[in-house]
Design a protein around this motif. Structure first.
Motif, PDB file in Angstrom:
ATOM      1  N   SER A 361       0.839  -1.199   0.000  1.00 33.11           N
ATOM      2  CA  SER A 361       0.000   0.000   0.000  1.00 33.11           C
ATOM      3  C   SER A 361       0.870   1.244   0.000  1.00 33.11           C
ATOM      4  CB  SER A 361      -0.916  -0.002   1.229  1.00 33.11           C
ATOM      5  OG  SER A 361      -0.138  -0.058   2.428  1.00 33.11           O
ATOM      6  N   GLY A 362       1.970   1.163  -0.719  1.00 34.09           N
ATOM      7  CA  GLY A 362       2.940   2.257  -0.721  1.00 34.09           C
ATOM      8  C   GLY A 362       2.564   3.398  -1.642  1.00 34.09           C
ATOM      9  N   ILE A 363       3.603   4.113  -2.110  1.00 35.98           N
ATOM     10  CA  ILE A 363       3.381   5.327  -2.897  1.00 35.98           C
ATOM     11  C   ILE A 363       2.920   5.015  -4.306  1.00 35.98           C
ATOM     12  CG2 ILE A 363       5.039   6.644  -1.552  1.00 35.98           C
ATOM     13  CD1 ILE A 363       7.084   6.172  -3.747  1.00 35.98           C
ATOM     14  N   GLY A 364       3.112   3.783  -4.762  1.00 36.77           N
ATOM     15  CA  GLY A 364       2.677   3.417  -6.097  1.00 36.77           C
ATOM     16  C   GLY A 364       3.614   3.920  -7.182  1.00 36.77           C
ATOM     17  N   ILE A 365       3.333   3.482  -8.411  1.00 39.16           N
ATOM     18  CA  ILE A 365       4.146   3.863  -9.569  1.00 39.16           C
ATOM     19  C   ILE A 365       3.197   4.342 -10.661  1.00 39.16           C
ATOM     20  CG2 ILE A 365       5.776   3.064 -11.326  1.00 39.16           C
ATOM     21  CD1 ILE A 365       6.695   0.938  -9.351  1.00 39.16           C
ATOM     22  N   PRO A 366       3.409   5.542 -11.216  1.00 35.62           N
ATOM     23  CA  PRO A 366       2.531   6.029 -12.284  1.00 35.62           C
ATOM     24  C   PRO A 366       2.496   5.060 -13.464  1.00 35.62           C
ATOM     25  CG  PRO A 366       3.970   7.779 -11.500  1.00 35.62           C
ATOM     26  CD  PRO A 366       4.447   6.516 -10.865  1.00 35.62           C
ATOM     27  N   LEU A 367       1.361   5.014 -14.144  1.00 33.33           N
ATOM     28  CA  LEU A 367       1.189   4.070 -15.246  1.00 33.33           C
ATOM     29  C   LEU A 367       2.217   4.290 -16.340  1.00 33.33           C
ATOM     30  CD1 LEU A 367      -0.557   1.791 -16.402  1.00 33.33           C
ATOM     31  CD2 LEU A 367      -2.009   3.533 -17.468  1.00 33.33           C
ATOM     32  N   GLU A 368       2.521   5.552 -16.648  1.00 32.75           N
ATOM     33  CA  GLU A 368       3.460   5.832 -17.730  1.00 32.75           C
ATOM     34  C   GLU A 368       4.897   5.452 -17.372  1.00 32.75           C
ATOM     35  OE1 GLU A 368       2.944   9.536 -15.216  1.00 32.75           O
ATOM     36  OE2 GLU A 368       1.643   8.044 -16.173  1.00 32.75           O
ATOM     37  N   LYS A 369       5.171   5.194 -16.098  1.00 32.46           N
ATOM     38  CA  LYS A 369       6.527   4.855 -15.677  1.00 32.46           C
ATOM     39  C   LYS A 369       6.693   3.374 -15.356  1.00 32.46           C
ATOM     40  CE  LYS A 369      10.148   6.752 -12.668  1.00 32.46           C
ATOM     41  NZ  LYS A 369      10.464   7.643 -11.538  1.00 32.46           N
ATOM     42  N   GLN A 370       5.609   2.612 -15.377  1.00 32.37           N
ATOM     43  CA  GLN A 370       5.676   1.223 -14.938  1.00 32.37           C
ATOM     44  C   GLN A 370       6.560   0.372 -15.851  1.00 32.37           C
ATOM     45  OE1 GLN A 370       1.731  -0.344 -14.436  1.00 32.37           O
ATOM     46  NE2 GLN A 370       1.251   0.990 -12.695  1.00 32.37           N
ATOM     47  N   GLU A 371       6.463   0.584 -17.167  1.00 35.25           N
ATOM     48  CA  GLU A 371       7.269  -0.232 -18.083  1.00 35.25           C
ATOM     49  C   GLU A 371       8.756   0.020 -17.896  1.00 35.25           C
ATOM     50  OE1 GLU A 371       7.592  -1.133 -22.895  1.00 35.25           O
ATOM     51  OE2 GLU A 371       6.058   0.221 -22.108  1.00 35.25           O
ATOM     52  N   ALA A 372       9.136   1.265 -17.584  1.00 30.59           N
ATOM     53  CA  ALA A 372      10.549   1.605 -17.419  1.00 30.59           C
ATOM     54  C   ALA A 372      11.113   1.151 -16.085  1.00 30.59           C
ATOM     55  CB  ALA A 372      10.747   3.115 -17.572  1.00 30.59           C
ATOM     56  N   MET A 373      10.266   0.731 -15.148  1.00 29.39           N
ATOM     57  CA  MET A 373      10.750   0.360 -13.822  1.00 29.39           C
ATOM     58  C   MET A 373      11.658  -0.865 -13.848  1.00 29.39           C
ATOM     59  SD  MET A 373       9.889   2.590 -11.715  1.00 29.39           S
ATOM     60  CE  MET A 373      10.509   1.686 -10.312  1.00 29.39           C
ATOM     61  N   PHE A 374      11.548  -1.697 -14.882  1.00 30.67           N
ATOM     62  CA  PHE A 374      12.369  -2.898 -14.955  1.00 30.67           C
ATOM     63  C   PHE A 374      13.701  -2.644 -15.660  1.00 30.67           C
ATOM     64  CE2 PHE A 374       8.031  -4.527 -14.518  1.00 30.67           C
ATOM     65  CZ  PHE A 374       8.203  -5.407 -13.470  1.00 30.67           C
ATOM     66  N   GLN A 375      13.981  -1.372 -15.996  1.00 33.72           N
ATOM     67  CA  GLN A 375      15.262  -1.024 -16.587  1.00 33.72           C
ATOM     68  C   GLN A 375      16.270  -0.689 -15.481  1.00 33.72           C
ATOM     69  OE1 GLN A 375      15.772  -1.325 -19.843  1.00 33.72           O
ATOM     70  NE2 GLN A 375      13.627  -1.990 -20.020  1.00 33.72           N
ATOM     71  N   PRO A 376      17.555  -0.901 -15.737  1.00 34.62           N
ATOM     72  CA  PRO A 376      18.564  -0.610 -14.713  1.00 34.62           C
ATOM     73  C   PRO A 376      18.588   0.873 -14.337  1.00 34.62           C
ATOM     74  CG  PRO A 376      19.486  -1.981 -16.463  1.00 34.62           C
ATOM     75  CD  PRO A 376      18.148  -1.520 -16.929  1.00 34.62           C
ATOM     76  N   PHE A 377      18.832   1.139 -13.062  1.00 33.74           N
ATOM     77  CA  PHE A 377      19.034   2.484 -12.512  1.00 33.74           C
ATOM     78  C   PHE A 377      17.773   3.359 -12.608  1.00 33.74           C
ATOM     79  CE2 PHE A 377      23.148   1.095 -14.327  1.00 33.74           C
ATOM     80  CZ  PHE A 377      23.833   0.918 -13.139  1.00 33.74           C
TER      81      PHE A 377
END
Length: 430
Positions: A361-377
């Motif tokens: 139940s944390g801060i969440g991740i915006p939809l437009e940024k979710q795909e990039a979350m699995f990239q390094p750094f």
């Protein structure tokens, strides 16, 4: 919306459009030329016929008749050639004339006080123009179809080297040391330049992979010694008889952290050495065993942060064995990510027959940024000082190596849900 076509299709389309443009210009030019020339010839013909009409017979009786599609009139002639009122308003020269529903070419000549008119029916000329228009239209369509056919044939021949190069580039052996040089198979043209560029890029990639492999080996060698020292020191401290309970707990935490770091190093080494191939199974464990092990590690840090930790085990039988270090790293990184980005509420771990879910139940991740979350750094919240953004990248690499899948979805009103679907080791492709 952008419409994407292959290079071959684009060549055919451009070839067809160019041919259609050229054929269209020629068709319009032919029709316009025929129309102008036809009117000019009609004017010359009618002028000659009118002149012969005026000079071939006696002008008093006008008994000589014109051509069958022509009508002759005079303003002072006999009844059969007498000029009607609508013809008297025509100006001298060549022009068109409408009488009822019929159209005529009119040649008017003034001789002294007398005016003479020769009319010719336009239907025959209009019929010829319609036939010409049909022929030109059929020729235009045939030229476009022929251009498409020739475009496909020529595009296939032009694209053959490019298609061959694309096939060689897609081949998985191109990244291996035994992959042949591509530029030698092509002429000194644009395709050859592309092949040489790929050879140069592949050479730099091989060099970079070699340096990374060497770096990984060196790092692993250097890390093993201090990790071994930490593990040995923890064992000796645990045997110390005067160690109180609180200190013993802290030493146990250090020992577990050391073991986790050692497993993480082994995971990185395993991924680096496999180079995209399936990692050796090595140590194996069930999903429940890994989950219970990580619960013991993470329950206290989660609850110390004021969060509620929920664990739902798998109700069905859990006897499938997985690569223990890799599964531990995937589940551990997801739990660590949830703990790091959750300040209020709860974190849950749910097992099922073919995988598990980690929800927070944390801060969440915006939809437009979710795909990039699995990239390094890439990090969810750049304002938080801890973390380098490598955890989810490592999860993605491990899942790709083991043919597992990991997906990220948002929870309402806030938070994230990571779902991992595990594939049994026996179903992995060879």
């Amino acid at each position: 919306m952008d419409i994407k076509h292959s290079l071959k299709q684009r060549i055919v389309i451009v070839f067809a459009l160019m041919s259609a443009l050229v054929a269209g210009v020629f068709a319009v030019g032919i029709i316009a030329t025929v129309h102008v020339v036809g009117n000019r010839l009609t004017m010359i013909s009618m002028g000659g016929n009118l002149h012969r009409q005026l000079t071939s017979d006696r002008i008093e009786d006008w008994r000589h008749r014109p051509e069958k599609d022509e009508l002759f009139y005079a303003d002072d002639g006999l009844d059969e050639v007498a000029m009607s009122d609508d013809l008297k308003g025509l100006q001298p020269g060549f022009q068109t004339f409408e009488r009822g529903k019929k159209s005529y070419y009119a040649m008017v000549e003034q001789v002294g006080e007398r005016r003479y008119v020769l009319l010719r029916d336009q239907r025959k000329s209009a019929k010829r123009e319609r036939i010409l228009l049909g022929i030109v239209l059929v020729g235009f369509i045939l030229s476009v179809l022929l251009a498409i056919l020739l475009g496909r044939l020529l595009a296939s021949r032009v694209m053959a080297p490019v298609s061959r190069l694309a096939g060689q580039v897609r081949h998985r052996d191109q990244v291996l040391e035994r992959a042949p040089v591509l530029a030698n198979d092509y002429a000194q043209d644009e395709v050859g330049a592309l092949a040489r560029s790929f050879d140069d890029t592949l050479g730099r990639l091989r060099a970079a992979l070699g340096r990374e492999k060497l770096f990984t080996s060196d790092v692993s060698h250097e890390l093993r010694t201090p990790l071994m020292v930490l593990a040995t020191s923890c064992e000796l401290l645990m045997e110390y008889p005067r160690l109180d309970e609180r200190s013993r707990t802290q030493v146990q935490r250090i020992s577990k952290a050391t073991a986790g770091m050692n497993q993480l190093v082994q995971t990185f080494l395993l991924l680096a050495r496999t180079e995209g191939k399936n990692a050796p199974q090595g140590q194996q464990a069930t999903l429940s065993q890994i989950a219970e092990e990580l619960i013991e590690t993470w329950r206290q840090p989660i609850e110390e942060k004021g969060l509620h930790f929920v664990y739902h085990g798998c109700e069905a039988g859990d006897d499938t064995l997985y690569n223990a270090p890799l599964l531990r790293s995937v589940m551990g990184n997801l739990l660590r990510n949830a703990w790091h980005y959750t300040d209020h509420g709860a974190i849950s771990l749910t097992l099922n027959a073919n995988g598990f879910q980690v929800e927070d139940s944390g801060i969440g991740i915006p939809l437009e940024k979710q795909e990039a979350m699995f990239q390094p750094f890439v990090r969810g919240d750049e304002q938080r000082g801890e973390g380098l953004g490598l955890g989810l990248s490592l999860v993605q690499r491990i899942c790709a190596n083991q043919r597992w899948t990991v997906t990220l979805t948002s929870r309402e009103p806030a938070g994230c849900c990571f779902t991992v679907v595990l594939e049994a080791p026996g179903t992995l492709p060879v």
